[in-house]
Design a protein around this motif. Structure first.
Motif, PDB file in Angstrom:
ATOM      1  N   ARG A   1       4.932  10.254  -0.909  1.00 46.89           N
ATOM      2  CA  ARG A   1       4.319   8.926  -0.806  1.00 46.89           C
ATOM      3  C   ARG A   1       5.410   7.874  -1.005  1.00 46.89           C
TER       4      ARG A   1
ATOM      5  N   LYS B   1       0.868  -1.174   0.000  1.00 45.62           N
ATOM      6  CA  LYS B   1       0.000   0.000   0.000  1.00 45.62           C
ATOM      7  C   LYS B   1       0.909   1.230   0.000  1.00 45.62           C
ATOM      8  N   GLN B   2       0.401   2.321  -0.502  1.00 46.90           N
ATOM      9  CA  GLN B   2       1.152   3.573  -0.495  1.00 46.90           C
ATOM     10  C   GLN B   2       0.942   4.253   0.859  1.00 46.90           C
ATOM     11  N   GLN B   3       2.012   4.793   1.416  1.00 45.34           N
ATOM     12  CA  GLN B   3       1.935   5.484   2.694  1.00 45.34           C
ATOM     13  C   GLN B   3       2.421   6.919   2.533  1.00 45.34           C
ATOM     14  N   GLN B   4       1.881   7.819   3.346  1.00 48.36           N
ATOM     15  CA  GLN B   4       2.252   9.229   3.294  1.00 48.36           C
ATOM     16  C   GLN B   4       3.304   9.539   4.349  1.00 48.36           C
TER      17      GLN B   4
ATOM     18  N   GLU C   1       4.340   0.473   6.282  1.00 47.34           N
ATOM     19  CA  GLU C   1       3.694   1.195   7.387  1.00 47.34           C
ATOM     20  C   GLU C   1       4.722   1.554   8.455  1.00 47.34           C
TER      21      GLU C   1
ATOM     22  N   ALA D   1       7.055   4.319   7.129  1.00 47.49           N
ATOM     23  CA  ALA D   1       6.373   5.620   7.138  1.00 47.49           C
ATOM     24  C   ALA D   1       6.255   6.157   8.557  1.00 47.49           C
ATOM     25  N   LYS D   2       5.927   5.301   9.495  1.00 39.28           N
ATOM     26  CA  LYS D   2       5.806   5.734  10.888  1.00 39.28           C
ATOM     27  C   LYS D   2       7.147   6.246  11.408  1.00 39.28           C
TER      28      LYS D   2
ATOM     29  N   ARG E   1       6.213   3.606  -1.350  1.00 37.88           N
ATOM     30  CA  ARG E   1       5.659   2.293  -1.668  1.00 37.88           C
ATOM     31  C   ARG E   1       6.834   1.331  -1.819  1.00 37.88           C
TER      32      ARG E   1
ATOM     33  N   ASP F   1       3.189  -4.693   3.265  1.00 38.14           N
ATOM     34  CA  ASP F   1       2.308  -3.666   3.814  1.00 38.14           C
ATOM     35  C   ASP F   1       2.751  -3.257   5.218  1.00 38.14           C
TER      36      ASP F   1
END
Length: 136
Positions: A96, A7-10, A126, A129-130, A98, A122
């Protein structure tokens, strides 16, 4: 060759701030050393043990502020794969991320671990990104 995309994360930072971190294996040491056994890393490669398997990775390609391509080194991993961490800057504080994995899997392996690979990607993106969002 099978393709798995996370999934793509910001991430709330510009790509220019994120890229220097993801493009050096040794920058991953704080995040990885307590999650795997025998973690070792330098700028372009790392090795570790996970569930008894010795894994060696090296950076094969870097495109500044866009992506890092990672490949397995000889031995350890029983499958041939290539792994990308991709960045796409949408705005100055909106990048973003991925992860994409291309793996050579036979039908049996696809059935046994395909879902776990997807889930693992995934979870990894995540976590990345976090960690990067908490970076100041």
């Amino acid at each position: 060759m099978e393709k798995y995309e996370s999934k793509q994360q910001q991430i709330h930072h510009p790509a220019a701030l994120i890229f220097p971190i993801i493009s050096r294996m040794d920058m991953l040491t704080p995040a990885m050393q307590d999650k795997v056994e025998e973690w070792q890393a330098d700028e372009d490669s790392c090795s570790f043990k996970v569930k008894g398997f010795k894994v060696g990775l090296r950076i094969a390609e870097k495109v500044e502020n866009k992506h890092v391509k990672i490949v397995a080194t000889d031995g350890g991993v029983p499958i041939d794969f290539t792994f990308w961490i991709q960045l796409h800057e949408v705005a100055s504080n909106d990048t973003r991320v991925r992860m994409v994995l291309h793996a050579e899997l036979n039908m049996m392996m696809r059935m046994m671990i395909g879902g776990k690979i997807q889930s693992g990607l995934d979870q990894a993106v995540e976590g990345l990104a976090k960690a990067l969002n908490s970076f100041r």
